[in-house]
Design a protein around this motif. Structure first.
Motif, PDB file in Angstrom:
ATOM      1  N   ALA A   1       0.831  -1.209   0.000  1.00 40.76           N
ATOM      2  CA  ALA A   1       0.000   0.000   0.000  1.00 40.76           C
ATOM      3  C   ALA A   1       0.868   1.263   0.000  1.00 40.76           C
ATOM      4  CB  ALA A   1      -0.973  -0.010   1.174  1.00 40.76           C
ATOM      5  N   GLY A   2       2.003   1.192  -0.683  1.00 40.09           N
ATOM      6  CA  GLY A   2       2.877   2.351  -0.807  1.00 40.09           C
ATOM      7  C   GLY A   2       3.766   2.620   0.386  1.00 40.09           C
ATOM      8  N   LYS A   3       3.727   1.750   1.392  1.00 42.46           N
ATOM      9  CA  LYS A   3       4.549   1.942   2.591  1.00 42.46           C
ATOM     10  C   LYS A   3       5.564   0.810   2.712  1.00 42.46           C
ATOM     11  CE  LYS A   3       1.086   4.473   5.087  1.00 42.46           C
ATOM     12  NZ  LYS A   3       0.438   4.732   6.341  1.00 42.46           N
ATOM     13  N   PRO A   4       6.789   1.154   3.078  1.00 42.72           N
ATOM     14  CA  PRO A   4       7.803   0.104   3.242  1.00 42.72           C
ATOM     15  C   PRO A   4       7.512  -0.744   4.476  1.00 42.72           C
ATOM     16  CG  PRO A   4       8.700   2.249   3.817  1.00 42.72           C
ATOM     17  CD  PRO A   4       7.323   2.486   3.292  1.00 42.72           C
ATOM     18  N   ILE A   5       7.553  -2.043   4.284  1.00 37.80           N
ATOM     19  CA  ILE A   5       7.266  -2.969   5.387  1.00 37.80           C
ATOM     20  C   ILE A   5       8.545  -3.602   5.927  1.00 37.80           C
ATOM     21  CG2 ILE A   5       6.063  -5.087   6.037  1.00 37.80           C
ATOM     22  CD1 ILE A   5       4.139  -4.559   3.802  1.00 37.80           C
ATOM     23  N   ASN A   6       9.391  -4.049   4.995  1.00 37.29           N
ATOM     24  CA  ASN A   6      10.544  -4.836   5.396  1.00 37.29           C
ATOM     25  C   ASN A   6      11.729  -4.544   4.467  1.00 37.29           C
ATOM     26  OD1 ASN A   6      12.038  -6.762   6.743  1.00 37.29           O
ATOM     27  ND2 ASN A   6      11.226  -8.476   5.561  1.00 37.29           N
ATOM     28  N   ILE A   7      12.913  -4.539   5.037  1.00 44.70           N
ATOM     29  CA  ILE A   7      14.141  -4.411   4.258  1.00 44.70           C
ATOM     30  C   ILE A   7      14.993  -5.630   4.560  1.00 44.70           C
ATOM     31  CG2 ILE A   7      16.231  -3.070   3.851  1.00 44.70           C
ATOM     32  CD1 ILE A   7      14.700  -0.609   4.772  1.00 44.70           C
ATOM     33  N   THR A   8      15.393  -6.337   3.497  1.00 41.54           N
ATOM     34  CA  THR A   8      16.227  -7.525   3.690  1.00 41.54           C
ATOM     35  C   THR A   8      17.525  -7.379   2.905  1.00 41.54           C
ATOM     36  OG1 THR A   8      15.100  -8.650   1.868  1.00 41.54           O
ATOM     37  CG2 THR A   8      14.303  -9.102   4.077  1.00 41.54           C
ATOM     38  N   LEU A   9      18.556  -7.980   3.441  1.00 39.17           N
ATOM     39  CA  LEU A   9      19.849  -8.018   2.783  1.00 39.17           C
ATOM     40  C   LEU A   9      19.907  -9.294   1.962  1.00 39.17           C
ATOM     41  CD1 LEU A   9      22.756  -6.845   2.539  1.00 39.17           C
ATOM     42  CD2 LEU A   9      23.357  -8.360   4.419  1.00 39.17           C
TER      43      LEU A   9
ATOM     44  N   GLU B   1      17.002   5.156   1.762  1.00 34.65           N
ATOM     45  CA  GLU B   1      16.512   5.292   0.388  1.00 34.65           C
ATOM     46  C   GLU B   1      15.050   4.865   0.218  1.00 34.65           C
ATOM     47  OE1 GLU B   1      18.050   6.338  -2.525  1.00 34.65           O
ATOM     48  OE2 GLU B   1      19.619   7.102  -1.214  1.00 34.65           O
ATOM     49  N   LYS B   2      14.445   4.342   1.257  1.00 34.77           N
ATOM     50  CA  LYS B   2      13.100   3.774   1.099  1.00 34.77           C
ATOM     51  C   LYS B   2      12.028   4.803   0.768  1.00 34.77           C
ATOM     52  CE  LYS B   2      12.029   3.844   6.012  1.00 34.77           C
ATOM     53  NZ  LYS B   2      11.940   3.042   7.216  1.00 34.77           N
ATOM     54  N   GLN B   3      12.205   6.063   1.132  1.00 34.19           N
ATOM     55  CA  GLN B   3      11.208   7.093   0.840  1.00 34.19           C
ATOM     56  C   GLN B   3      11.505   7.862  -0.449  1.00 34.19           C
ATOM     57  OE1 GLN B   3       8.412   7.250   2.356  1.00 34.19           O
ATOM     58  NE2 GLN B   3       8.932   5.892   4.044  1.00 34.19           N
ATOM     59  N   ASN B   4      12.604   7.526  -1.105  1.00 36.09           N
ATOM     60  CA  ASN B   4      12.959   8.178  -2.365  1.00 36.09           C
ATOM     61  C   ASN B   4      11.904   7.825  -3.418  1.00 36.09           C
ATOM     62  OD1 ASN B   4      14.146   9.040  -4.772  1.00 36.09           O
ATOM     63  ND2 ASN B   4      16.198   8.534  -4.049  1.00 36.09           N
ATOM     64  N   PRO B   5      11.323   8.822  -4.076  1.00 32.25           N
ATOM     65  CA  PRO B   5      10.247   8.549  -5.037  1.00 32.25           C
ATOM     66  C   PRO B   5      10.630   7.587  -6.164  1.00 32.25           C
ATOM     67  CG  PRO B   5      10.388  10.897  -4.587  1.00 32.25           C
ATOM     68  CD  PRO B   5      11.552  10.251  -3.906  1.00 32.25           C
ATOM     69  N   LYS B   6      11.886   7.568  -6.570  1.00 28.42           N
ATOM     70  CA  LYS B   6      12.268   6.652  -7.645  1.00 28.42           C
ATOM     71  C   LYS B   6      12.361   5.201  -7.166  1.00 28.42           C
ATOM     72  CE  LYS B   6      17.257   7.194  -7.270  1.00 28.42           C
ATOM     73  NZ  LYS B   6      18.472   7.582  -7.930  1.00 28.42           N
ATOM     74  N   ASN B   7      12.384   4.979  -5.849  1.00 26.56           N
ATOM     75  CA  ASN B   7      12.453   3.628  -5.308  1.00 26.56           C
ATOM     76  C   ASN B   7      11.111   3.111  -4.799  1.00 26.56           C
ATOM     77  OD1 ASN B   7      15.231   3.522  -5.753  1.00 26.56           O
ATOM     78  ND2 ASN B   7      15.680   4.419  -3.768  1.00 26.56           N
ATOM     79  N   LYS B   8      10.143   3.987  -4.600  1.00 29.53           N
ATOM     80  CA  LYS B   8       8.869   3.587  -4.005  1.00 29.53           C
ATOM     81  C   LYS B   8       7.998   2.802  -4.984  1.00 29.53           C
ATOM     82  CE  LYS B   8       6.788   5.986  -0.867  1.00 29.53           C
ATOM     83  NZ  LYS B   8       6.029   7.012  -0.171  1.00 29.53           N
ATOM     84  N   LEU B   9       7.320   1.809  -4.460  1.00 33.01           N
ATOM     85  CA  LEU B   9       6.345   1.021  -5.206  1.00 33.01           C
ATOM     86  C   LEU B   9       5.035   1.025  -4.434  1.00 33.01           C
ATOM     87  CD1 LEU B   9       8.509  -2.124  -6.044  1.00 33.01           C
ATOM     88  CD2 LEU B   9       7.963  -0.241  -7.577  1.00 33.01           C
ATOM     89  N   VAL B  10       3.921   0.776  -5.121  1.00 29.27           N
ATOM     90  CA  VAL B  10       2.642   0.653  -4.424  1.00 29.27           C
ATOM     91  C   VAL B  10       2.602  -0.690  -3.714  1.00 29.27           C
ATOM     92  CG1 VAL B  10       0.145   0.565  -4.706  1.00 29.27           C
ATOM     93  CG2 VAL B  10       1.489   2.158  -6.073  1.00 29.27           C
TER      94      VAL B  10
END
Length: 110
Positions: free
Chosen positions: A42-50, A77-86
């Protein structure tokens, strides 16, 4: 006409200084690449994995610290518009540049 040569000379000197300083930085440091993945819902970052840290000569402690740094950088970088997904997963390549002396000072835990 004299001012044109003056500005050209200044530009050439600036370019030479930039090239020389960039070469010395590369000589004194290491660049390590890591792959991370940011999961969005829903456009919000949930999890970051290596996913992987590319370093053939690193110890386990060094890999762990570099992986933590890669996750921290991906978090920035998670809030950068070029990296965001829905919805979905965004894969990021993170480049970590570290001085050789700092890298050598990371010792194995005893």
């Amino acid at each position: 006409m004299n001012t044109k040569y003056k500005y050209t000379l200044i530009f050439v000197l600036f370019l030479c200084c930039t090239i020389v300083s960039a070469q010395s930085f590369k000589k004194d440091s290491l660049q390590i690449k890591a792959y991370t993945e940011i999961e969005y819902k829903a456009g919000k970052p949930i999890n970051i994995t290596l996913k992987k840290v590319f370093c053939d000569y690193c110890s386990k402690t060094q890999l762990t610290l570099l992986g933590e740094d890669a996750i921290r950088r991906a978090d920035g970088e998670k809030q950068n518009p070029k990296n965001k997904l829905v919805d979905g997963k965004k894969k990021l390549a993170v480049y970590i540049r570290i001085a050789k002396t700092d890298f050598a000072s990371i010792k194995e835990e005893e």
